[in-house]
Scaffold this active site. Structure first.
Site, PDB file in Angstrom:
ATOM      1  N   PRO A  17      19.720  15.558 -38.969  1.00 31.71           N
ATOM      2  CA  PRO A  17      20.388  17.113 -38.411  1.00 31.71           C
ATOM      3  C   PRO A  17      19.949  17.523 -37.082  1.00 31.71           C
ATOM      4  O   PRO A  17      19.252  18.456 -36.513  1.00 31.71           O
ATOM      5  CB  PRO A  17      20.390  18.490 -39.277  1.00 31.71           C
ATOM      6  CG  PRO A  17      19.313  17.442 -39.902  1.00 31.71           C
ATOM      7  CD  PRO A  17      19.117  16.785 -40.671  1.00 31.71           C
ATOM      8  N   CYS A  18      21.072  16.132 -36.014  1.00 29.70           N
ATOM      9  CA  CYS A  18      19.873  16.525 -34.453  1.00 29.70           C
ATOM     10  C   CYS A  18      20.853  17.533 -33.905  1.00 29.70           C
ATOM     11  O   CYS A  18      20.441  18.260 -32.935  1.00 29.70           O
ATOM     12  CB  CYS A  18      20.769  15.143 -33.997  1.00 29.70           C
ATOM     13  SG  CYS A  18      21.812  14.431 -34.164  1.00 29.70           S
ATOM     14  N   HIS A  19      22.232  17.696 -34.662  1.00 26.82           N
ATOM     15  CA  HIS A  19      22.345  19.074 -33.925  1.00 26.82           C
ATOM     16  C   HIS A  19      22.070  20.360 -33.916  1.00 26.82           C
ATOM     17  O   HIS A  19      22.162  21.431 -32.978  1.00 26.82           O
ATOM     18  CB  HIS A  19      24.175  18.925 -34.390  1.00 26.82           C
ATOM     19  CG  HIS A  19      23.729  19.916 -36.057  1.00 26.82           C
ATOM     20  ND1 HIS A  19      23.664  18.636 -36.878  1.00 26.82           N
ATOM     21  CD2 HIS A  19      23.998  20.803 -36.545  1.00 26.82           C
ATOM     22  CE1 HIS A  19      23.919  19.399 -37.976  1.00 26.82           C
ATOM     23  NE2 HIS A  19      23.949  20.620 -38.329  1.00 26.82           N
TER      24      HIS A  19
END
Length: 159
Positions: free
Chosen positions: A125-127
């Site tokens: 989950p880089c967001h």
């Protein structure tokens, strides 16, 4: 190598994998678009568990993923991506936090680069990484998509 296309409420997602696990997940908008080499074979059955978990995520009934992952990257990138997987849905963290997690507080810029090179968006989950000031920062799929994903997860952030 295998690929599949998944139709999400936020746009098409290209998926790539080997027998070891998922190697890529990219929304097909913005800079993250995957160009599939000819040697990739389309295989919907292989991706059925991924599609099912994505369906559940977008329906709001899943907040973590249980899919074998096989991202390709440097040892440093792998360390950053592993740290990203500890950020729970509904949370956000900063690049400085990520640098602390990998025990390298001075590597904030390198952490940002590794975050941007994440080949398995959403599941790694880089967001969920935002600026220390609470504002949205870069996202390969674009800031509008990042905002939609975070809002879907119930995250408060500054515009």
């Amino acid at each position: 190598m295998y690929f599949s296309l998944y139709h999400s409420p936020f746009g098409d997602i290209a998926l790539t994998a080997t027998k070891q696990g998922l190697t890529g997940l990219a929304f097909q908008q913005g800079e993250a678009k995957i160009k599939l080499p000819e040697q990739y074979q389309q295989n919907a059955a292989f991706f059925q568990p991924v599609h099912q978990q994505l369906d559940q995520y977008f329906a709001g009934t899943r907040n973590s993923f249980d899919i074998p992952l096989a991202p390709q990257g440097t040892a440093f990138q792998q360390k950053v991506w592993q740290a990203l997987t500890t950020i729970k849905q509904g949370e956000t963290k900063s690049y400085a936090w990520l640098a602390e997690q990998i025990k390298n507080k001075k590597a904030v810029r390198a952490v940002g680069s590794a975050n941007g090179a994440n080949p398995i968006a959403l599941i790694i989950p880089c967001h969920r990484v935002i600026g220390s000031n609470g504002k949205l920062t870069g996202y390969a799929g674009g800031l509008a998509l990042k905002a939609k994903l975070l809002a879907h997860e119930g995250v408060q952030f500054k515009d």
